[in-house]
Design an enzyme around this catalytic site. Sequence first.
Site, mmCIF file in Angstrom:
data_model
loop_
_atom_site.group_PDB
_atom_site.id
_atom_site.type_symbol
_atom_site.label_atom_id
_atom_site.label_comp_id
_atom_site.label_asym_id
_atom_site.label_seq_id
_atom_site.Cartn_x
_atom_site.Cartn_y
_atom_site.Cartn_z
ATOM 1 C CG HIS A 210 -0.240 0.373 2.499
ATOM 2 N ND1 HIS A 210 0.552 -0.526 3.162
ATOM 3 C CD2 HIS A 210 -0.198 1.521 3.224
ATOM 4 C CE1 HIS A 210 1.040 0.049 4.249
ATOM 5 N NE2 HIS A 210 0.608 1.291 4.312
HETATM 6 C C1 UD1 Z 1 -2.104 5.610 6.058
HETATM 7 C C2 UD1 Z 1 -0.763 6.093 6.647
HETATM 8 C C3 UD1 Z 1 0.281 5.013 6.475
HETATM 9 C C4 UD1 Z 1 -0.193 3.684 7.009
HETATM 10 C C5 UD1 Z 1 -1.519 3.338 6.377
HETATM 11 C C6 UD1 Z 1 -2.067 2.037 6.879
HETATM 12 C C7 UD1 Z 1 -0.303 8.488 6.458
HETATM 13 C C8 UD1 Z 1 0.483 9.507 5.742
HETATM 14 N N1 UD1 Z 1 -0.275 7.272 5.935
HETATM 15 O O1 UD1 Z 1 -1.913 5.447 4.665
HETATM 16 O O2 UD1 Z 1 1.443 5.395 7.181
HETATM 17 O O3 UD1 Z 1 0.761 2.708 6.735
HETATM 18 O O4 UD1 Z 1 -2.466 4.393 6.654
HETATM 19 O O5 UD1 Z 1 -3.307 1.757 6.341
HETATM 20 O O6 UD1 Z 1 -0.929 8.792 7.453
HETATM 21 N N2 UD1 Z 1 -9.367 4.918 2.230
HETATM 22 C C9 UD1 Z 1 -10.551 4.236 2.252
HETATM 23 N N3 UD1 Z 1 -11.085 3.909 3.461
HETATM 24 C C10 UD1 Z 1 -10.487 4.243 4.638
HETATM 25 C C11 UD1 Z 1 -9.284 4.953 4.603
HETATM 26 C C12 UD1 Z 1 -8.727 5.275 3.399
HETATM 27 O O7 UD1 Z 1 -11.119 3.912 1.221
HETATM 28 O O8 UD1 Z 1 -11.041 3.895 5.700
HETATM 29 C C13 UD1 Z 1 -8.752 5.231 0.910
HETATM 30 C C14 UD1 Z 1 -9.091 6.605 0.412
HETATM 31 O O9 UD1 Z 1 -9.206 6.541 -0.963
HETATM 32 C C15 UD1 Z 1 -7.846 7.402 0.764
HETATM 33 C C16 UD1 Z 1 -6.748 6.351 0.611
HETATM 34 O O10 UD1 Z 1 -7.350 5.143 1.031
HETATM 35 O O11 UD1 Z 1 -7.700 8.505 -0.037
HETATM 36 C C17 UD1 Z 1 -5.523 6.625 1.429
HETATM 37 O O12 UD1 Z 1 -5.854 6.817 2.809
HETATM 38 P P1 UD1 Z 1 -4.885 7.724 3.738
HETATM 39 O O13 UD1 Z 1 -5.408 7.727 5.111
HETATM 40 O O14 UD1 Z 1 -4.638 9.020 3.074
HETATM 41 O O15 UD1 Z 1 -3.513 6.962 3.659
HETATM 42 P P2 UD1 Z 1 -3.149 5.409 3.667
HETATM 43 O O16 UD1 Z 1 -2.626 5.038 2.344
HETATM 44 O O17 UD1 Z 1 -4.259 4.595 4.242
#
Ligand code: UD1
Length: 379
Positions: A210
């Site tokens: 991821h």
């Molecule tokens: C975040 C953390 C990362 C961690 C990861 C574990 C930061 C910078 N990154 O990354 O360190 O390893 O979490 O999961 O804080 N989304 C969903 N549902 C959710 C959450 C996210 O669909 O419940 C999707 C959305 O499209 C979102 C994307 O995932 O834009 C990324 O989510 P985000 O929280 O920005 O970062 P992660 O890649 O999850």
Amino acid sequence: MERSKIRILAVVGARPNFMKIAPLLRELRGRDHFETTLVHTGQHYDAAMSADFFRDLGIPEPDVNLEVGSGSHASQTAQVLVGIEKLLVESPPDALLLVGDVNSTIAASLAAAKLLVPVAHVEAGLRSGDRTMPEELNRLVTDCLSTWCFTTEPAGDENLRREGVAESKIHRVGNVMIDTLRANEERARELDTVERLDLEPGGYALLTLHRPSNVDDPEKLAALFGVLEEIHRELPVVFPVHPRTRGAIEALLGGNAPELRMLPPQGYLDFLRLMSEARVVLTDSGGIQEETTALGVPCLTLRDNTERPITVDEGSNTLVGSDAEALRAAARRVLDGDAKRGRVPELWDGRAAARIADVLERDLSRGADPGREAAGERG
Ligand code: UD1
């Protein structure tokens, strides 16, 4: 006269925070001197990324949910900053408790430090040396604003010293994520996760992917999937897909999903069972490098660096990078029986949360004002 309670505001936001806060809340709530409040920023909000973990790990419902959701780094961080500041002003705690390195962590630390609320950072000092990783910036800022830096491995202490953090702030206490793993191993063993998926113990590889550096570049992602499909033809590759990666497959690969055993994100206990019985784990996660080391399961890390070097030096982890050829060669070695088992690092013994609570109880009971002291040192 009854001593007043030590008020701790704990903040979590994203999946990897939940298994770290669970043993801390249990420990603090079990001690009479503490009063804890739990804030969920809402950075992760899908049930599979959040509520399922609260249930699996017996974490109490958050007292407050800021519901910030997804967004750019700036907007996500800014919304947490504003939300936490409001809570701190309304009811200032004696300390803010933070775990890990996600956007919610950096934002909460900044809000607290500006209001002279002392910050306790659990999993401090980790450094990949790679400032293109958002987590690296989150770690650097959070640590330099923290009054207590609780570290998991000696490299963490050394990194903090090199950055000029006072010795009195560095506490090597072990690994709270391993507290959670040890507390739940038995329950995970009772699940039929492996059998339900028609897999054999030791007869599959487990993959997670991821990191933006792997999944946000279509060429790199397609090349990685190509090699993973080759591996899958020899040893089934089970792949719980993170929402970011699911999005990248749709947006960057035109919905062309790889031919792997794709699954939705798994709950904590199911994933622990899957990890425990895997022949090898392939990952770009930070925490999974540590969990596989604690379990003695070989791990190939699809990154060029790690902020957790003890997992390579002592544990079962091998850094492979994200180059497809390097992955092919490393997987070949594992398939041919050359697997690294390693040993469990010192203090990864299931008692880290108790050590942290001891330090906080000692420092916050003696009437000092660590926030003001810390500001003085920074000043
Ligand atoms: C975040 C953390 C990362 C961690 C990861 C574990 C930061 C910078 N990154 O990354 O360190 O390893 O979490 O999961 O804080 N989304 C969903 N549902 C959710 C959450 C996210 O669909 O419940 C999707 C959305 O499209 C979102 C994307 O995932 O834009 C990324 O989510 P985000 O929280 O920005 O970062 P992660 O890649 O999850």
